[in-house]
Design an enzyme around this catalytic site. Structure first.
Site, PDB file in Angstrom:
ATOM      1  CG  HIS A 103      -1.939  -1.089   1.219  1.00 36.81           C
ATOM      2  ND1 HIS A 103      -3.139  -1.024   0.556  1.00 36.81           N
ATOM      3  CD2 HIS A 103      -1.896  -2.311   1.792  1.00 36.81           C
ATOM      4  CE1 HIS A 103      -3.800  -2.165   0.721  1.00 36.81           C
ATOM      5  NE2 HIS A 103      -3.062  -2.961   1.465  1.00 36.81           N
ATOM      6  CG  ASN A 176      -7.791  -4.494   0.754  1.00 38.17           C
ATOM      7  OD1 ASN A 176      -7.045  -3.532   0.902  1.00 38.17           O
ATOM      8  ND2 ASN A 176      -7.429  -5.729   1.073  1.00 38.17           N
TER       9      ASN A 176
END
Length: 756
Positions: A103, A176
């Site tokens: 990320h 997510n």
């Protein structure tokens, strides 16, 4: 004269933008923004002077202090005694902090959460019960596999992390845009991430999963099969952060005032709908505009098109935990909505961009272990590991006092006996730094018999210490079949094409051959088609597909909001000699529905309509982009403005022809009026599309997402309802835009008949 008028128009646009920004800044103020305000400094404030970090005003930053011979002008060595130069270099050398392992590339924004339906039967958390509250939030979206410098539009899972600054403490949901994950147990995280990252011998590829190691890992971990299909679906290439669902992924707990536990999953669904790019478009954007998603988010908020999501929960009573064929603690499984419906109880709105990317977005740190009273964990083995890992990784990136950084600080009081450490900013007054103490200072809730502090749910646990998961964790294929069965026909084609692309980049036969076999466990036709494309052994038989479907898995089967075109980017293509009346009418209609319009022409500068002499320098329209400088990939739809001279110019411009063909190939809506229709007929030549043929007709013709008409009055153009129409061009055009893409164009193979 023309240049003067152009500069005047640019100045007016800048002033308008500045005024809008100021209004938005005031309107988006909340408790968290106020809390951070003392840490903000204005670089452009009048009267500011350059200083060192210690506050001394600096005279010269262009020349290092040196030995100079005034008689010759020659200079000798630079002097180490120059404390100003040393400070500048030292600070520069240490600007970077470790990027996130996963990320790493992200974008963030501020906003708020507002509850509209309290749930006291499930949770005592005030943030989930007090409808009078407006809770500040910070949201960070991200890709997963790539580095900070990778592209936005790669095929990947997207992070959707939310920090709620509640009155009871920070609550982080680190989710997510896909509801499941690749692994069931956190102990596999190192191996999974290593396999997804660039291969160790050559550091290739960047931000992609199309390589041997990733697919080798997936085959050897059949639990990843379900998630692999989600990643290969359209969810892996979202059109925008604003058009993604968000999922908490893990199973959490809600605790009510009676001390009863309910298992929960968290869901966000965007009011703009869930939409994706097409693969060719995503590939091109990776080179043409690698910052596409972060720019899209910033632009929408800056223009007042605030992204909004409905916040929902799925709940399972503790007594019902074992009644499903899957284990509700397994992060590789969804809770099918026909078995566990989503109950929408609030909304999330993003209405303020960050002031500084590093200080806010990059230093924002999220932990799944950040919860508030009334919310708890579960025995989800992936969540258990995340609760440890996320806190640990923030210490590596930001230091032990990372929660004192402005973006991470709670808005509620913080008081404990944690002390010292690098970069501690808090100054504690008092004689004691421990509990219990003689002053009874800073007591825990238990000392005062308080019930509003966090208390862990008293779960009864009986068992043996073993390195195993529950029996239901061993079933890995049924939900992969469920997901694939539930997709629309065009979505299945996209999964097939994505798998063929990914496995064609695997150059070791054992990798792509084994994955071809695994796909037969999901759908035999899918496996056979992929195997043919990538050179795998074509399977003759596979596991029987159970045939079941579930709502909410396909992007075409989600809660329906009112059709809209808000923040859709519409390119309006013109050249000198365009019809200003038609242009203005269409633009007005689209803007009334909050679409954004962008003027694209053969050059960026003043473009003059029919009847205006370019030499006059007035009466023209400033183009936002020229055809070579911005491509169709960054827009959602195209409108070609009429005008005899304009049409002739565009017809002879190869890039203009390519623009429209590419948009057609990417299944985007295309609109044309008047003689611009002949541009489509004679130059672009769209295969299989019915184009308005009668120059004397007032009829609007819509065919495969292409909307054309010859004679449409301004009155009709201004009358806009987002619905199909054979008489109102703007209504018909807006309706096609609201559908996002014309999938029929793809299903009937028209997009393959045109080179783009």
């Amino acid at each position: 004269m023309s240049g003067t008028f152009q500069r005047l128009q640019e100045s007016l646009n800048e002033a308008k933008t500045a005024a809008t920004h100021k209004v938005n800044e005031v309107a988006s103020m909340n408790e968290k923004i106020v809390e951070m305000w003392p840490n903000k400094v204005s670089v452009e404030k009048s009267g500011n002077r350059l200083t060192t970090d210690s506050g001394t005003k600096v005279h010269d930053v262009d020349h290092w202090l040196k030995v100079v011979d005034p008689s010759t002008g020659h200079h000798g060595p630079s002097l180490v005694e120059d404390q100003i130069a040393r400070e500048r270099i030292h600070r520069f050398d240490h600007e970077r902090i470790p990027e996130r392992v996963v990320h790493a590339r992200g974008a963030g924004a501020h906003g708020y959460f507002k509850l509209h339906t309290p749930i006291p039967e499930f949770s005592s958390a005030p943030v989930l019960n007090d409808t009078a509250r407006t809770t500040p939030v910070f949201v960070r979206f991200s890709t997963v596999a790539g580095s900070r410098g990778s592209a936005d539009t790669v095929r990947d899972v997207r992070g959707f992390a939310i920090k709620f600054y509640t009155e009871e403490g920070n609550w982080d949901i680190v989710g997510n845009n896909i509801p499941v994950f690749f692994i069931q147990d956190a102990i596999k995280f190192p191996d999974f991430v290593h396999a997804a990252k660039p291969e160790p011998h050559n550091e290739v590829p960047q931000g992609q999963t199309a390589h041997n190691n990733f697919w080798d890992f997936l085959y050897l971990h059949s639990e990843s099969t379900h998630m692999a299909l989600w990643a290969m679906s359209d969810r892996g290439i979202p059109r925008s952060f604003r058009m993604m669902q968000g999922f908490g992924v893990n199973t959490f707990s809600l605790i009510n005032v009676q001390g009863e536990r309910t298992f929960v999953k968290f869901v966000w669904t965007p009011e703009l709908g869930v939409h994706s790019l097409v693969w060719d478009e995503a590939l091109k954007l990776g080179g043409q505009d690698p910052d596409f998603h972060r720019k899209d988010l910033y632009e929408a908020i800056e223009n007042g098109h605030y992204p909004k999501w409905q916040f929902g929960i799925q709940v399972v009573a503790e007594k019902d935990q074992d009644k499903f064929e899957f284990d509700i603690l397994d992060a590789t499984k969804v809770w099918p909505e026909d078995q566990v419906p989503v109950n929408y109880i609030g909304e999330l709105v993003l209405n303020r961009n960050v002031d500084e990317f590093f200080a806010e977005t990059e230093q924002a740190a999220f932990c799944t272990s950040h919860i508030v009273p009334g919310i708890g964990f579960s025995d989800d083995p992936l969540l258990q590991g995340r609760n440890f890992s996320y806190f640990d990784t923030q210490i590596t990136r930001l230091g032990i006092n990372w929660e004192q950084l402005p973006i991470n600080r709670p808005v509620c009081p913080v008081m404990n006996f944690n002390r010292d450490g690098a970069l501690n900013h808090r100054i504690h007054k008092g004689k004691v730094n421990y509990w219990p103490n003689r002053f009874e200072a800073v007591p825990p809730g238990s000392h005062k018999q308080e019930i509003d502090s966090y208390q862990e749910y008293a779960a009864k646990i009986v068992g043996l210490k073993l390195r195993v998961n529950g029996a239901k964790f061993r079933e890995h294929i049924a939900q992969a079949q469920l997901f694939y069965n539930s997709l629309a026909e065009h979505e299945k084609k996209h999964v097939e094409a994505a798998l063929a692309f990914e496995l064609s980049h695997c150059d070791e036969p054992i990798v792509y051959k084994r994955m071809s076999e695994r796909l037969a466990d999901i759908d035999l036709t899918l496996a056979q088609n992929v195997a043919k494309m990538v050179g795998g052994d074509i399977p003759k038989e596979g596991r029987q597909n159970h045939g079941r479907k579930a709502p909410g898995l396909s992007q075409t089967n989600l809660p329906a909001f009112k059709p809209n075109i808000e923040a859709r980017r519409v390119a309006m293509i013109i050249a000198d000699g365009f019809d200003m009346g038609v242009f203005t009418a269409v633009r007005t209609a689209l803007k009334a529905e909050r679409a954004t319009t962008w003027v694209v022409a053969p050059r960026r500068g003043m473009i003059f309509p029919t009847g205006i002499d370019p030499e006059s320098g007035t009466g023209g329209l400033m183009a936002d982009h020229h055809l070579e400088g911005q491509r169709s990939t960054v827009f959602d739809a195209i409108f070609i403005c009429p005008g005899a001279q304009s049409t002739l110019t565009l017809r002879e411009n190869g890039r203009a022809v390519h623009w429209v063909r590419e948009a057609f190939g990417h299944l985007k809506p295309i609109g044309a009026l008047g003689d611009a229709v002949s541009f489509l007929q004679q130059a672009v030549v769209l295969p299989g599309v019915n184009i308005a043929a009668d120059p004397n007709s007032h009829e609007v013709v819509t065919s495969y997402g292409v909307v054309t008409g010859w004679k449409s009055s301004v009155r009709v153009l201004r009358s806009l309802n987002i619905e199909p129409s054979t008489s109102a061009f703007s209504s018909a055009f807006a309706h096609e835009i609201s559908k996002h893409r014309c999938w029929e164009r793809e299903l009937d193979g028209l997009h393959t008949k045109l080179a783009f």
